[in-house]
Design a protein around this motif. Structure first.
Motif, PDB file in Angstrom:
ATOM      1  N   UNK A   9       0.685  -1.164  -0.095  1.00 48.01           N
ATOM      2  CA  UNK A   9       0.142   0.215   0.010  1.00 48.01           C
ATOM      3  C   UNK A   9       0.726   1.172  -0.165  1.00 48.01           C
ATOM      4  N   UNK A  10       0.373   1.918  -0.610  1.00 46.81           N
ATOM      5  CA  UNK A  10       0.917   3.574  -0.582  1.00 46.81           C
ATOM      6  C   UNK A  10      -0.107   4.312   0.361  1.00 46.81           C
ATOM      7  N   UNK A  11       0.595   5.140   1.316  1.00 45.80           N
ATOM      8  CA  UNK A  11      -0.141   6.020   2.258  1.00 45.80           C
ATOM      9  C   UNK A  11       0.038   7.401   1.804  1.00 45.80           C
ATOM     10  N   UNK A  12      -1.180   7.931   1.763  1.00 50.92           N
ATOM     11  CA  UNK A  12      -1.267   9.500   1.542  1.00 50.92           C
ATOM     12  C   UNK A  12      -1.733  10.471   2.758  1.00 50.92           C
ATOM     13  N   UNK A  13      -0.936  10.880   3.687  1.00 56.48           N
ATOM     14  CA  UNK A  13      -1.099  11.556   4.932  1.00 56.48           C
ATOM     15  C   UNK A  13      -1.307  13.140   4.730  1.00 56.48           C
ATOM     16  N   UNK A  14      -2.282  13.494   5.363  1.00 59.83           N
ATOM     17  CA  UNK A  14      -2.483  15.027   5.413  1.00 59.83           C
ATOM     18  C   UNK A  14      -1.538  15.518   6.616  1.00 59.83           C
ATOM     19  N   UNK A  15      -1.302  16.476   6.652  1.00 53.54           N
ATOM     20  CA  UNK A  15      -0.600  17.161   7.635  1.00 53.54           C
ATOM     21  C   UNK A  15      -1.025  17.160   9.128  1.00 53.54           C
ATOM     22  N   UNK A  16      -2.221  17.206   9.192  1.00 51.61           N
ATOM     23  CA  UNK A  16      -2.939  16.956  10.504  1.00 51.61           C
ATOM     24  C   UNK A  16      -3.550  15.713  10.835  1.00 51.61           C
ATOM     25  N   UNK A  17      -3.044  14.360  10.075  1.00 46.38           N
ATOM     26  CA  UNK A  17      -3.650  13.175  10.215  1.00 46.38           C
ATOM     27  C   UNK A  17      -3.302  12.756  11.658  1.00 46.38           C
ATOM     28  N   UNK A  18      -4.088  11.820  12.078  1.00 48.83           N
ATOM     29  CA  UNK A  18      -4.143  11.121  13.323  1.00 48.83           C
ATOM     30  C   UNK A  18      -3.418   9.795  13.228  1.00 48.83           C
ATOM     31  N   UNK A  19      -2.035   9.784  13.696  1.00 53.34           N
ATOM     32  CA  UNK A  19      -1.206   8.456  13.729  1.00 53.34           C
ATOM     33  C   UNK A  19      -1.780   7.379  14.285  1.00 53.34           C
ATOM     34  N   UNK A  20      -2.686   7.367  15.202  1.00 55.79           N
ATOM     35  CA  UNK A  20      -3.344   6.101  15.802  1.00 55.79           C
ATOM     36  C   UNK A  20      -4.550   5.719  14.994  1.00 55.79           C
ATOM     37  N   UNK A  21      -5.324   6.461  14.347  1.00 56.19           N
ATOM     38  CA  UNK A  21      -6.101   6.085  13.310  1.00 56.19           C
ATOM     39  C   UNK A  21      -5.611   5.241  12.241  1.00 56.19           C
ATOM     40  N   UNK A  22      -4.422   6.071  11.533  1.00 53.12           N
ATOM     41  CA  UNK A  22      -3.531   5.512  10.753  1.00 53.12           C
ATOM     42  C   UNK A  22      -2.864   4.082  10.852  1.00 53.12           C
ATOM     43  N   UNK A  23      -2.633   3.839  12.378  1.00 54.44           N
ATOM     44  CA  UNK A  23      -1.997   2.603  12.581  1.00 54.44           C
ATOM     45  C   UNK A  23      -3.046   1.593  12.499  1.00 54.44           C
ATOM     46  N   UNK A  24      -4.336   2.107  13.244  1.00 54.41           N
ATOM     47  CA  UNK A  24      -5.451   1.111  13.039  1.00 54.41           C
ATOM     48  C   UNK A  24      -5.855   0.543  11.938  1.00 54.41           C
ATOM     49  N   UNK A  25      -5.998   1.424  10.801  1.00 54.31           N
ATOM     50  CA  UNK A  25      -6.392   1.090   9.699  1.00 54.31           C
ATOM     51  C   UNK A  25      -5.388   0.050   8.998  1.00 54.31           C
ATOM     52  N   UNK A  26      -4.059   0.382   9.078  1.00 53.14           N
ATOM     53  CA  UNK A  26      -2.992  -0.320   8.450  1.00 53.14           C
ATOM     54  C   UNK A  26      -3.100  -1.918   8.953  1.00 53.14           C
ATOM     55  N   UNK A  27      -3.147  -1.981  10.244  1.00 52.00           N
ATOM     56  CA  UNK A  27      -3.331  -3.307  10.731  1.00 52.00           C
ATOM     57  C   UNK A  27      -4.550  -3.916  10.558  1.00 52.00           C
ATOM     58  N   UNK A  28      -5.925  -3.376  10.541  1.00 43.68           N
ATOM     59  CA  UNK A  28      -7.165  -3.717  10.254  1.00 43.68           C
ATOM     60  C   UNK A  28      -7.152  -4.327   8.799  1.00 43.68           C
ATOM     61  N   UNK A  29      -6.441  -3.621   7.926  1.00 39.14           N
ATOM     62  CA  UNK A  29      -6.447  -3.927   6.441  1.00 39.14           C
ATOM     63  C   UNK A  29      -5.259  -4.756   5.919  1.00 39.14           C
ATOM     64  N   UNK A  30      -4.562  -5.165   6.927  1.00 39.10           N
ATOM     65  CA  UNK A  30      -3.370  -5.814   6.621  1.00 39.10           C
ATOM     66  C   UNK A  30      -2.226  -5.417   5.568  1.00 39.10           C
ATOM     67  N   UNK A  31      -1.971  -4.121   5.948  1.00 44.38           N
ATOM     68  CA  UNK A  31      -1.173  -3.397   4.738  1.00 44.38           C
ATOM     69  C   UNK A  31       0.310  -3.291   4.863  1.00 44.38           C
ATOM     70  N   UNK A  32       1.010  -3.441   3.948  1.00 42.50           N
ATOM     71  CA  UNK A  32       2.639  -3.168   4.133  1.00 42.50           C
ATOM     72  C   UNK A  32       2.801  -1.959   3.397  1.00 42.50           C
ATOM     73  N   UNK A  33       2.928  -0.879   4.044  1.00 43.03           N
ATOM     74  CA  UNK A  33       3.394   0.556   3.506  1.00 43.03           C
ATOM     75  C   UNK A  33       4.456   0.532   2.505  1.00 43.03           C
ATOM     76  N   UNK A  34       4.535   0.518   1.360  1.00 45.00           N
ATOM     77  CA  UNK A  34       5.791   0.513   0.670  1.00 45.00           C
ATOM     78  C   UNK A  34       6.232   2.124   0.224  1.00 45.00           C
ATOM     79  N   UNK A  35       5.380   2.771   0.257  1.00 44.47           N
ATOM     80  CA  UNK A  35       5.680   4.381   0.101  1.00 44.47           C
ATOM     81  C   UNK A  35       4.676   5.195   0.900  1.00 44.47           C
ATOM     82  N   UNK A  36       5.234   6.394   1.341  1.00 49.03           N
ATOM     83  CA  UNK A  36       4.293   7.293   2.075  1.00 49.03           C
ATOM     84  C   UNK A  36       4.409   8.818   1.508  1.00 49.03           C
ATOM     85  N   UNK A  37       3.313   9.279   1.282  1.00 45.38           N
ATOM     86  CA  UNK A  37       3.326  10.567   0.591  1.00 45.38           C
ATOM     87  C   UNK A  37       2.857  11.612   1.844  1.00 45.38           C
ATOM     88  N   UNK A  38       3.486  12.769   1.986  1.00 46.65           N
ATOM     89  CA  UNK A  38       2.953  13.702   3.207  1.00 46.65           C
ATOM     90  C   UNK A  38       2.676  15.110   2.075  1.00 46.65           C
TER      91      UNK A  38
END
Length: 106
Positions: A9-38
């Motif tokens: 997965x690619x993550x597209x993160x807004x500057x005010x993203x919630x790190x806890x919500x992001x972590x929860x989603x990556x675990x829930x959907x079984x994602x391996x983040x291969x690239x992150x865009x801020x």
């Protein structure tokens, strides 16, 4: 379906993203983040950036935690032309957001 392995997965993160919500989603959907865009770019540009990185990194999904349910005319729907789109509230399988209603989370 991705029963035995994590999805790339690619993550597209807004500057005010919630790190806890992001972590929860990556675990829930079984994602391996291969690239992150801020980025705080406008929706159309950010959606195109997400599509390009999904192609560049052979991603199965794009996660955008700050989004919720997509409106019919939103530019974010273009992401499903390249990969599954995972928002903070729903998952839109590849091509589905362009043709059918979204899949509800359980």
């Amino acid at each position: 379906m991705y029963l035995g392995r994590a999805r790339r997965a690619v993550a597209l993160l807004h500057s005010n993203h919630d790190p806890a919500a992001y972590e929860l989603l990556t675990r829930k959907h079984r994602l391996k983040i291969v690239y992150t865009v801020h980025t705080d770019a406008a929706a159309l540009l950010a959606a195109l950036i997400a599509v390009q990185h999904a192609f560049d990194h052979l991603a199965d999904a794009v996660i955008i935690p700050h989004l919720g349910t997509l409106e019919p005319d939103t530019p974010w729907r273009v992401v499903t032309a390249a990969a599954d789109l995972i928002t903070g509230t729903q998952e839109y399988p590849v091509w589905s957001a362009l043709a059918t209603p979204p899949r509800r989370e359980q």
